[in-house]
Write an enzyme that holds these catalytic residues in place. Sequence first.
Site, short mmCIF file in Angstrom:
data_model
loop_
_atom_site.label_atom_id
_atom_site.label_comp_id
_atom_site.label_asym_id
_atom_site.label_seq_id
_atom_site.Cartn_x
_atom_site.Cartn_y
_atom_site.Cartn_z
N ASP A 37 0.88 -1.18 0.00
CA ASP A 37 0.00 0.00 0.00
C ASP A 37 0.91 1.22 0.00
OD1 ASP A 37 -3.22 0.46 1.11
OD2 ASP A 37 -1.86 2.17 1.14
N GLN A 84 -16.05 4.72 -2.60
CA GLN A 84 -17.25 5.52 -2.89
C GLN A 84 -17.56 6.44 -1.71
OE1 GLN A 84 -19.67 2.03 -4.09
NE2 GLN A 84 -21.14 3.55 -4.76
N ARG A 90 -20.51 4.20 -8.38
CA ARG A 90 -19.24 3.54 -8.62
C ARG A 90 -18.60 4.08 -9.90
NH1 ARG A 90 -22.82 -0.60 -7.02
NH2 ARG A 90 -22.30 -1.52 -5.00
N SER A 103 -0.71 3.10 -11.95
CA SER A 103 0.46 3.22 -11.07
C SER A 103 0.75 1.91 -10.33
CB SER A 103 0.27 4.37 -10.08
OG SER A 103 -0.60 3.96 -9.03
N ASN A 122 -13.32 -0.27 -7.46
CA ASN A 122 -14.46 0.19 -8.28
C ASN A 122 -14.14 1.38 -9.18
OD1 ASN A 122 -16.78 -1.41 -7.87
ND2 ASN A 122 -16.92 -0.66 -5.77
N ASP A 150 -22.85 -8.95 -5.05
CA ASP A 150 -24.27 -8.73 -5.34
C ASP A 150 -25.03 -10.07 -5.32
OD1 ASP A 150 -23.59 -5.87 -6.94
OD2 ASP A 150 -22.16 -7.50 -7.14
N ARG A 153 -25.54 -11.15 -1.87
CA ARG A 153 -26.64 -10.39 -1.25
C ARG A 153 -28.00 -10.93 -1.70
NH1 ARG A 153 -23.55 -4.66 -2.17
NH2 ARG A 153 -22.52 -4.60 -0.15
N HIS A 177 -21.38 -4.61 -11.98
CA HIS A 177 -21.44 -4.47 -10.53
C HIS A 177 -21.81 -3.01 -10.30
CE1 HIS A 177 -20.55 -4.30 -6.32
NE2 HIS A 177 -19.54 -3.49 -6.49
P1 6V0 Z 1 -9.95 2.43 1.60
O1 6V0 Z 1 -10.23 1.97 2.98
O2 6V0 Z 1 -9.81 3.89 1.34
O3 6V0 Z 1 -8.64 1.69 1.10
C1 6V0 Z 1 -8.02 1.96 -0.10
C2 6V0 Z 1 -6.56 1.72 0.09
O4 6V0 Z 1 -5.91 1.88 -1.17
C3 6V0 Z 1 -5.90 2.70 1.08
O5 6V0 Z 1 -5.23 1.98 2.09
C4 6V0 Z 1 -4.96 3.50 0.21
O6 6V0 Z 1 -3.77 3.91 0.90
C5 6V0 Z 1 -4.66 2.49 -0.91
N1 6V0 Z 1 -4.14 3.10 -2.11
C6 6V0 Z 1 -4.56 4.23 -2.73
N2 6V0 Z 1 -3.79 4.46 -3.82
C7 6V0 Z 1 -2.89 3.46 -3.88
C8 6V0 Z 1 -1.85 3.15 -4.78
N3 6V0 Z 1 -1.57 3.93 -5.83
N4 6V0 Z 1 -1.11 2.06 -4.53
C9 6V0 Z 1 -1.37 1.26 -3.46
N5 6V0 Z 1 -2.35 1.50 -2.59
C10 6V0 Z 1 -3.09 2.59 -2.80
O7 6V0 Z 1 -11.05 1.89 0.58
P2 6V0 Z 1 -11.87 0.52 0.69
O8 6V0 Z 1 -10.95 -0.54 1.14
O9 6V0 Z 1 -13.15 0.75 1.40
O10 6V0 Z 1 -12.25 0.29 -0.86
C11 6V0 Z 1 -11.26 -0.08 -1.79
C12 6V0 Z 1 -11.87 -0.25 -3.17
O11 6V0 Z 1 -12.74 -1.38 -3.18
C13 6V0 Z 1 -12.72 0.95 -3.60
O12 6V0 Z 1 -12.51 1.19 -4.98
C14 6V0 Z 1 -14.14 0.45 -3.36
O13 6V0 Z 1 -15.09 1.13 -4.14
C15 6V0 Z 1 -13.98 -0.99 -3.76
N6 6V0 Z 1 -15.04 -1.89 -3.31
C16 6V0 Z 1 -15.40 -2.86 -4.17
C17 6V0 Z 1 -16.44 -3.72 -3.90
C18 6V0 Z 1 -16.82 -4.77 -4.91
O14 6V0 Z 1 -17.85 -5.45 -4.78
N7 6V0 Z 1 -16.04 -4.94 -5.96
C19 6V0 Z 1 -17.12 -3.62 -2.67
C20 6V0 Z 1 -16.73 -2.68 -1.77
C21 6V0 Z 1 -15.64 -1.72 -2.02
#
Ligand code: 6V0
Length: 313
Positions: A37, A84, A90, A103, A122, A150, A153, A177
Amino acid sequence: MTLQRQKVVLVGDGAVGSSYAFAMAQQGLAEEFVIVDVFKERTEGDAMDLEDAQAFTAPKNIYSGDYNDAGDADLVVITAGAPQKPGETRLELVDKNMKIMKSIIDPLMASGFDGIILVAANPVDVLTYAAQKFSGLPTSRVFGSGTSLDTARLRAALGKKFNVDPRSVDAYILGEHGDSEFANFDEATIGGRPVKVFAEEAGITDADLDQILYETAHKAYEIINRKGATFYGIATALMRISKAILRNENAVLPVGAYMQGEYGLNDIYIGTPAVINNQGVASVIETPLSEKELKQMSDSATTLKKVAEDAFA
Ligand code: 6V0
């Protein structure tokens, strides 16, 4: 017999990623689990925290790493991205997360990585498409979580309605999705018996089923409004897909798979059942759809294509 060392790299250690790491540790999956990360300290903290859980589960090598650790990985799971915000769709996330995806994929491929990429960030169908284009890996080895959450769910909602274990419900959410997703109610079954017959007996109308679909498709918004993000459901779905890959299960799971003529669609990732094994998507199952549902699939694909075209323009 050769013992296989299985290595998974998680990119994105936020709410979804860390919950996925926890689910993988609980299941004792992957000999080696690397957490990457931009927020390096968090990955170190999570690796240490997960180490504490290992005395109660199977010991694994879990550590904070970087893309150089991905060269010999079997699977890379991408959950990095801006999540989101309340009220944000999304699809509105696309620009921000496309840049993040680029990146990630560039240094990942520079490491010599030649395994499977599973995307959850997403808008997942568009970002999976981007990950495949940026990486140049075969389409079977780059796929997304698609409609896995989904579908979970929907099965939970139908299971509750008909008082059966959701795992016994054979129903799918297909398509994007996102807001244009739909359910295969016309073909869905429980124990081989049509859901529509169960519904009729219970006095549940098509309008009630449509309401279940609406609630399924909008559940993420309800959760985000209450706790800011959704993560346990998707993390468990990602663990289930990872298990099918690492254990070469040939499991039929809903994922975001690349279309090559299925449902009349081409060059797009979309939610459908597929056979998952250690090669990735071994085959797409073009599940039978009624005329109305086929039209919904095609409309969902049109929505996604437009976003992908704009994103790549
Ligand atoms: P979060 O908790 O903000 O975590 C995102 C992480 O990504 C953070 O720890 C950031 O530091 C890290 N990050 C950002 N940029 C970079 C990068 N360039 N390189 C490496 N790490 C990076 O978000 P959360 O975990 O809640 O969601 C993550 C993603 O999953 C989002 O796009 C959501 O929309 C998506 N989801 C997808 C779902 C699905 O059904 N496919 C469901 C829920 C969330």
